[in-house]
Enzyme design. Structure first.
Site, PDB file in Angstrom:
ATOM      1  N   GLY A 122       0.825  -1.204   0.000  1.00  0.00           N
ATOM      2  CA  GLY A 122       0.000   0.000   0.000  1.00  0.00           C
ATOM      3  C   GLY A 122       0.859   1.253   0.000  1.00  0.00           C
ATOM      4  CE1 TYR A 123       5.330   1.065   1.079  1.00  0.00           C
ATOM      5  CE2 TYR A 123       6.966   1.826  -0.486  1.00  0.00           C
ATOM      6  CZ  TYR A 123       6.647   1.242   0.718  1.00  0.00           C
ATOM      7  OH  TYR A 123       7.651   0.843   1.569  1.00  0.00           O
ATOM      8  CB  SER A 124       0.762   4.213  -5.747  1.00  0.00           C
ATOM      9  OG  SER A 124       2.094   4.087  -6.187  1.00  0.00           O
ATOM     10  CD  GLU A 165       8.424  -1.606  -5.438  1.00  0.00           C
ATOM     11  OE1 GLU A 165       7.523  -1.571  -6.288  1.00  0.00           O
ATOM     12  OE2 GLU A 165       8.405  -0.932  -4.395  1.00  0.00           O
ATOM     13  CG  ASN A 170      12.491   3.558 -15.459  1.00  0.00           C
ATOM     14  OD1 ASN A 170      12.179   3.052 -14.382  1.00  0.00           O
ATOM     15  ND2 ASN A 170      12.808   2.830 -16.512  1.00  0.00           N
ATOM     16  CD  GLU A 171      10.078   9.299 -16.719  1.00  0.00           C
ATOM     17  OE1 GLU A 171       9.850   9.084 -17.927  1.00  0.00           O
ATOM     18  OE2 GLU A 171       9.641   8.563 -15.809  1.00  0.00           O
TER      19      GLU A 171
END
Length: 411
Positions: A129-131, A254, A397-398
């Protein structure tokens, strides 16, 4: 890169190969051949992971004191390479590879005793549960509230808000979750790290359709809603307000990992497909110089990535933190996987087209046309679409380029 393995290492390789030949049976192989993302459905995934656990190989990176095999970096590399070469599914990372290291380092003795054994045995399934809907790459802006409460059951947090892109939340028994416990300080200092039971009243899991289309047993991401969800304070990892520190530590696991064995397997499959498909001149596509140049370029990228992985994991063996190197691995690994998925669709050519059309039909609620084509083509278009997310999850990736510029180049 040339590696000379010792006789003991070669013996270990043969032991791993013999076990895979016995444990990775025809049913698991058939399911894996039709996987769009490299994983099985939950029943198949649990069966595979329990077989690994029974052999003592479910968590090659875990310390021996917690049930890991106590392998050297070379043995771990051999093990992962042989699994990839055989086309085996990876283990689901949320429990074994992500939350477990955080519990080991920051959890209380009671939390370690409670959570680590069922993670190792795959008896308990985890999600992350991150984003949140408005907090993706800028994770520090997360808003899921965790307010203090107290009653006869003791102290607890009351959660309200939602998480999104939650992989396999529909299967999960538990979630490790970042929540906002304070708004009085810097954004990062108001975040805490909680472990919560997904069967707690007030949690709703809603499936999200994705561009790769529905495939049986392979629904992947969800949005999770929290309405007055009570979580015991005892389920907090470490100190309140220090969750950002624990989250950054978890992200090293991750974002890091081994990409090159998976790439070698996929590139080998692309070569097989190209050997069956005709080129523009009527010969084999595999003999076309333009196509061979593209395939060779990916082999070179995979070899370079493997060299970096070996160097990083050798450092880990001596106690060096992965740090910003995890961003390098994530950046290069995911972009090379995407490039390989593109070349696979190119190799299949018109054979992949019915499955692209199927995906759009299913997403738009129309009846899909009967699927016609070789068996391998069924997963190529879904895998191509599925891998679009690889450069976004775990921090886009940015963001990884910004981390590398700051911590490695000093910009």
């Amino acid at each position: 890169m040339h590696l000379d393995f010792s006789p003991q290492d070669q013996q270990f390789r043969e032991e791993v190969r013999a076990w895979i030949a016995q444990a990775y049976d025809a049913d698991l192989r058939a399911m894996m051949a039709q996987s769009k993302n490299g994983y099985l459905d939950k029943a198949g995934q649990v069966r595979w992971q329990k077989a690994l656990h029974a052999r003592g190989w479910a968590a090659p990176n875990w310390p021996k004191e917690y049930g890991g095999p106590g392998w050297s970096a070379t043995e771990r590399f051999i093990f992962q390479s042989e699994l990839a070469a055989a086309g085996c599914p990876p283990v689901s990372p949320m429990g074994l590879k992500m939350v477990a290291p955080v519990i080991m380092k920051y959890g209380t003795p009671e939390q370690k005793q409670r959570f680590l054994p069922p993670i190792l045995s795959s008896d308990v399934w985890w999600c992350q549960g991150y984003s949140e809907p408005n907090s993706g790459s800028d994770l520090a802006s997360l808003q899921l509230r965790a307010d203090h409460g107290s009653d006869g059951d003791g102290e607890h947090y009351i959660l309200n808000g939602s998480k999104i892109w939650t992989t396999h939340a529909q299967w999960a028994d538990w979630m490790f979750c970042l929540v906002r416990t304070s708004r009085e300080s810097k954004r990062q200092e108001g975040i805490s790290f909680l472990l919560l039971d997904m069967h707690t009243p007030g949690i709703t899991v809603s499936a999200l359709p994705t561009l790769d289309g529905p495939m049986p047993g392979q629904q992947e991401v969800n949005q999770v809603f929290f309405e007055n969800v009570r979580v015991p304070v005892a389920n907090r990892i470490g100190e309140e307000g220090k969750g950002w520190t624990y989250a950054k530590y978890l992200l090293e696991f991750e974002r890091g990992g081994t990409y090159s064995p998976m790439l070698r397997k996929q590139l080998s499959k692309i070569a097989e497909i190209a050997a069956e498909q005709p080129g523009d001149d009527g010969g084999r596509l595999l003999d076309d110089p333009v196509f061979r140049r593209k395939l060779a370029a990916l082999h070179l990228r995979a070899a370079a990535l493997e060299a970096v992985e070996l160097r990083v994991f050798s450092g880990v063996e001596s106690g060096t933190s992965i740090g910003a190197a995890s961003s390098m691995l994530k950046l290069t690994g995911t972009e090379t996987l995407q490039a390989a998925s593109e070349l696979a669709v190119e190799a299949a050519g018109p054979a992949a087209l019915p499955f692209v059309q199927d995906t759009w039909a299913e997403l738009q609620g129309r009846d899909a046309q009967p699927r016609v084509g070789p068996d391998y083509a069924a997963v190529l278009a879904p895998r191509y679409f599925n891998y679009r997310k690889a450069s976004i999850y775990g921090g886009s990736n940015e963001i990884q380029r910004n981390i590398i510029a700051k911590l490695v180049l000093g910009l």
